[in-house]
Design an enzyme around this catalytic site. Structure first.
Site, PDB file in Angstrom:
ATOM      1  CG  HIS A 186      -2.055  -0.948   1.121  1.00 23.05           C
ATOM      2  ND1 HIS A 186      -2.655  -1.510   2.217  1.00 23.05           N
ATOM      3  CD2 HIS A 186      -2.709  -1.442   0.043  1.00 23.05           C
ATOM      4  CE1 HIS A 186      -3.633  -2.305   1.808  1.00 23.05           C
ATOM      5  NE2 HIS A 186      -3.683  -2.278   0.504  1.00 23.05           N
ATOM      6  CB  CYS A 486      -3.784  -2.635 -15.457  1.00 24.01           C
ATOM      7  SG  CYS A 486      -4.442  -4.145 -14.727  1.00 24.01           S
TER       8      CYS A 486
END
Length: 556
Positions: A186, A486
């Site tokens: 993250h 992606c």
């Protein structure tokens, strides 16, 4: 004396400044007993503190927007977990203070996560941050977090919680270094979204004394401690040169000989659209839709709410391409109304498309909302499913799209090795592939993306991962269809050239990375990219692959 340390570079750029350390964790509360008559009052204190922390996390998410919002809302849901709160109240009933009950209940939950497989073990840092915030509120002490400073600095921490990373001020935090984390953690993803140079997975970084001058190279992963004046001048000059090159690189993505490679943006919601448009994104290659579902983990969002959010994004890219990923629930994104709470290993269980096929009403509502949102708009809508394992999965998703009346291309994400190995079979049912390299690496190497100890195996330069990319791209070419990337691999300018050489037809990344990739692609021909790709695949390690590709592209 100058010394050089090496971690994993996860966000481009160079930062030079003095070190400031992250605030320390909240101390363990004393284990004192309370009278039985105080239990109700203490339970009330605990509930209020939990509600306040959850509200604060939600507010931070709303302020940050985009990907950060989804991460912070997931943390807020973690704080309000009913089983966790019940355990806190039970501990208070038998005599614990509110702060001690929170501390012990979270410790027990932490042990469960740590032993539940590496995927969930990666959530431990988020859980610790929630615990520290609740305990700090109950004790009336300052929250752990980013230090206060009027002067710009380089932040060093063991790890950065999403709540801290999301609200970093880029005018003060020149860059950051963490001892833990990986290229797809993250913290790394949010650093790229902020455009802050960052290096992760550097054990011992916390031992660098406060106030020490360091230079952080987020591209190479190098940290120069007490750099010489000549080194600082060289790094600053290189950074200025790169900045000028970025400003000059405009227009659609392409190699120097005109081979087109559309450069698209990864977004987590409408809040990310302005940055994508400003960076010159040619569309959206990954529109994560989880943000709509994290507001209320007990109920799915209405069709009307979804239509409004989707239309905001679609309207921003007239004549552009927008690729929407349907809800990817499960594993690190649990939802009470969808995902089972007692899976022994959620990362290998019911997640992504598997969850949606078990709840066809949720999938139908989302696909119908997308169909209605696109009505009358001059946009090329594409919709893809996460965690497609084989042709049967692809067919089930394509059938659901057709039943919903969706006039769009249907695609499959390649995140599981089986989908790459059987890509041509999958393409009999869908019209495009999109490689999610973060999860593809995780499942290929059995290496959790949040665990710094295995970050070497999460490196997107791993030759085995490049082989799977090549298999997918070759299958798509043979079928006359497209194959994009992606995952975070697309954000590495050098690797973007290699991916192009492997046959990938589009690249999607965080908006902050678009100028770097555009400028680098424009330096090389398609043939050079193909030679670099072949050299990288012939290597035996990620480091050797990068070095080999660099040698080809630099003409060595």
């Amino acid at each position: 004396m100058e010394t050089t340390l090496r971690g994993v570079g996860v966000s481009h750029g160079v930062a030079i400044g003095e070190v400031r350390h992250m605030g320390t964790a909240v101390l363990e509360p004393p284990a004192k007993q309370i009278p039985a008559e105080d239990a109700e009052r203490e339970q009330g204190r605990a509930r209020k503190a939990v509600e306040a922390v959850a509200a604060d996390l939600m507010a931070r998410g709303n302020l940050a927007g985009g990907e950060a919002q989804a991460v912070l809302e997931a943390q807020a849901m973690m704080a309000q977990d009913p089983e966790l709160l019940a355990d806190v109240e039970r501990r208070i009933t038998v005599g614990s203070t509110a702060e001690r009950a929170v501390y012990d209940a979270f410790a027990a939950y932490r042990a469960l996560l740590a032993g539940a497989g590496e995927y969930l073990a990666g959530r431990v840092a988020d859980l610790d941050d929630v615990r520290n915030r609740i305990v700090a509120r109950l004790l009336g002490v300052p929250m752990p977090g980013v230090p206060d400073s009027d002067e710009p600095y380089v932040l060093i921490a063991r790890d950065l919680a999403p709540a801290d990373t999301a609200l970093l001020d880029p005018t003060l935090v020149l860059g950051f270094v963490t001892e833990e984390g990986g290229p797809t953690s993250h913290s790394a993803i949010l650093a790229r979204a902020l455009g802050v140079p960052a290096v992760v997975a550097l054990p011992g970084a916390g031992e660098i004394p406060e106030g020490t001058v360091v230079a952080v190279d987020g591209s190479t992963g190098e940290i120069f401690v007490n750099p010489a004046e000549e080194k600082k001048a060289r790094l600053a000059a290189e950074a200025a040169e790169r900045k000028a090159a970025l400003a000059a690189a405009t227009g659609p993505g392409a190699t120097s000989d005109g081979h087109k490679v559309p450069l698209l943006a990864n977004i987590g919601g409408p809040a990310d659209v302005p940055a994508a448009v400003e960076a010159g994104a040619e569309g959206v290659g990954l529109f994560r839709t989880e943000f709509l579902f994290l507001d209320d983990s007990a109920n799915a969002p209405s069709e009307e709410k979804q239509i409004t959010a989707y239309r905001q994004v679609l309207e921003a890219f007239p004549e552009g391409r927008v690729v929407v990923r349907v809800l990817d629930a499960g594993a690190d994104k649990p939802l009470d109304f969808l995902t089972p709470g007692d899976e022994p290993n959620p990362a290998l269980g019911v997640r992504g498309l598997r969850t949606l096929l078990d709840h066809p009403d949720v999938l139908r509502t989302q696909l119908t909302a997308l169909a209605k949102a696109a009505e009358g708009l001059p946009v090329y809508l594409e919709v893809m499913a996460p965690m497609v394992a084989d042709r049967a999965d692809a067919k089930a998703f394509a059938d659901a799209c057709r039943e919903a009346g969706l006039r769009a291309k249907f695609g499959a994400m390649v995140e599981i090795p089986s989908a790459a190995l059987r890509a041509r079979s999958v393409l009999q049912e869908v019209e495009f592939l999109s490689l999610g390299t973060n999860d593809l690496a995780q499942y290929t190497f059995a290496a959790d993306r949040q665990v710094g100890a295995v970050s070497r195996l999460q490196d997107p330069w791993q030759p085995a991962l490049l082989d799977l990319v090549a298999l997918s791209a070759e299958a798509a070419k043979a079928e006359g269809k497209s194959c994009g990337v992606c995952g975070e691999a697309a954000a590495d300018p050098l690797l973007a050239c290699v991916l192009t050489g492997l046959g990938v037809t589009s690249l999607s990344m965080g908006a902050a990375s678009l100028p770097y990739v555009r400028a680098t692609l424009a330096k090389f021909t398609l043939a050079q990219c193909e030679r670099a790709a072949a050299a990288a695949r012939a290597a035996d390690s990620a480091e050797e692959a990068r070095t080999a590709a660099q040698a080809v592209l630099s003409g060595e």
